[in-house]
Design an enzyme around this catalytic site. Structure first.
Site, PDB file in Angstrom:
ATOM      1  N   CYS A  34      62.311  38.006  20.991  1.00  0.00           N
ATOM      2  CA  CYS A  34      61.967  39.395  20.683  1.00  0.00           C
ATOM      3  C   CYS A  34      62.622  39.865  19.385  1.00  0.00           C
ATOM      4  O   CYS A  34      62.342  40.963  18.902  1.00  0.00           O
ATOM      5  CB  CYS A  34      62.338  40.310  21.854  1.00  0.00           C
ATOM      6  SG  CYS A  34      61.102  40.280  23.164  1.00  0.00           S
ATOM      7  N   HIS A  40      56.071  40.819  17.261  1.00  0.00           N
ATOM      8  CA  HIS A  40      55.201  40.092  18.192  1.00  0.00           C
ATOM      9  C   HIS A  40      54.664  41.122  19.159  1.00  0.00           C
ATOM     10  O   HIS A  40      55.215  42.222  19.287  1.00  0.00           O
ATOM     11  CB  HIS A  40      55.985  38.998  18.933  1.00  0.00           C
ATOM     12  CG  HIS A  40      57.083  39.565  19.770  1.00  0.00           C
ATOM     13  ND1 HIS A  40      58.306  39.886  19.244  1.00  0.00           N
ATOM     14  CD2 HIS A  40      57.123  39.930  21.066  1.00  0.00           C
ATOM     15  CE1 HIS A  40      59.050  40.410  20.194  1.00  0.00           C
ATOM     16  NE2 HIS A  40      58.357  40.463  21.304  1.00  0.00           N
ATOM     17  N   ASP A  80      48.914  52.454  21.616  1.00  0.00           N
ATOM     18  CA  ASP A  80      48.009  51.303  21.682  1.00  0.00           C
ATOM     19  C   ASP A  80      47.704  50.771  20.285  1.00  0.00           C
ATOM     20  O   ASP A  80      47.351  51.536  19.383  1.00  0.00           O
ATOM     21  CB  ASP A  80      46.708  51.693  22.397  1.00  0.00           C
ATOM     22  CG  ASP A  80      45.852  50.472  22.726  1.00  0.00           C
ATOM     23  OD1 ASP A  80      46.420  49.399  23.005  1.00  0.00           O
ATOM     24  OD2 ASP A  80      44.615  50.609  22.695  1.00  0.00           O
TER      25      ASP A  80
HETATM   26 NI    NI Z   1      59.123  41.325  23.064  1.00  0.00          NI
END
Ligand code: NI
Length: 136
Positions: A34, A40, A80
């Site tokens: 992360c 990502h 979103d």
């Molecule tokens: Ni993540």
């Protein structure tokens, strides 16, 4: 007699977990994948649960149309297909972990509900990892 009604929602968003005041190695050790500097994505699944008394006139705890619109305006339209670190003001200085995202969602929705209603936010970052927050 309290009843809980829930609505599911979904959003895709990108993030990176890191602290500016830590070096890359420490960020990598704590946040792992992360911490990818190129960001990502996750497919977030959200469950918004509202608990309260049944209105004797309507038979509802909350009108689902109202709850649906609140979730659309406050969460889906805001998060979103966004990069949470860069595009969402709440995460300018707050790590967009699932925990912090759940708290931000709670804080956005709670003031829009009748005071007598309790709110719980459950947020899945992956099918196996999820967090919940109910304002405590
Ligand atoms: Ni993540």
């Amino acid at each position: 007699m309290k009843v809980t009604v829930s609505r599911k929602a979904h959003f895709n968003a990108a993030h990176r977990l890191y602290r500016n005041d830590w070096d890359f190695e420490k960020n990598e050790a704590i946040f792992g994948k992360c911490n990818n500097p190129h960001f990502h994505g996750h497919n977030y699944e959200l469950i918004v649960s509202v608990t309260g008394n049944i209105d004797p006139e309507t038979g509802y705890v909350i009108d689902m149309k109202v709850l649906k619109n609140i979730i659309k305006n406050e969460v889906e339209d805001a998060f979103d297909h966004k990069n949470l670190n860069i595009e969402v003001i709440e995460f300018k200085t707050l790590n967009p972990t699932a925990e912090n995202i759940a708290v931000v969602i709670y804080n956005k929705i709670k003031p829009l509900l009748d005071n007598s209603l309790d709110l719980e936010i459950t947020l899945y970052e992956t099918p196996r990892n999820f967090v919940s927050y109910s304002g405590k």
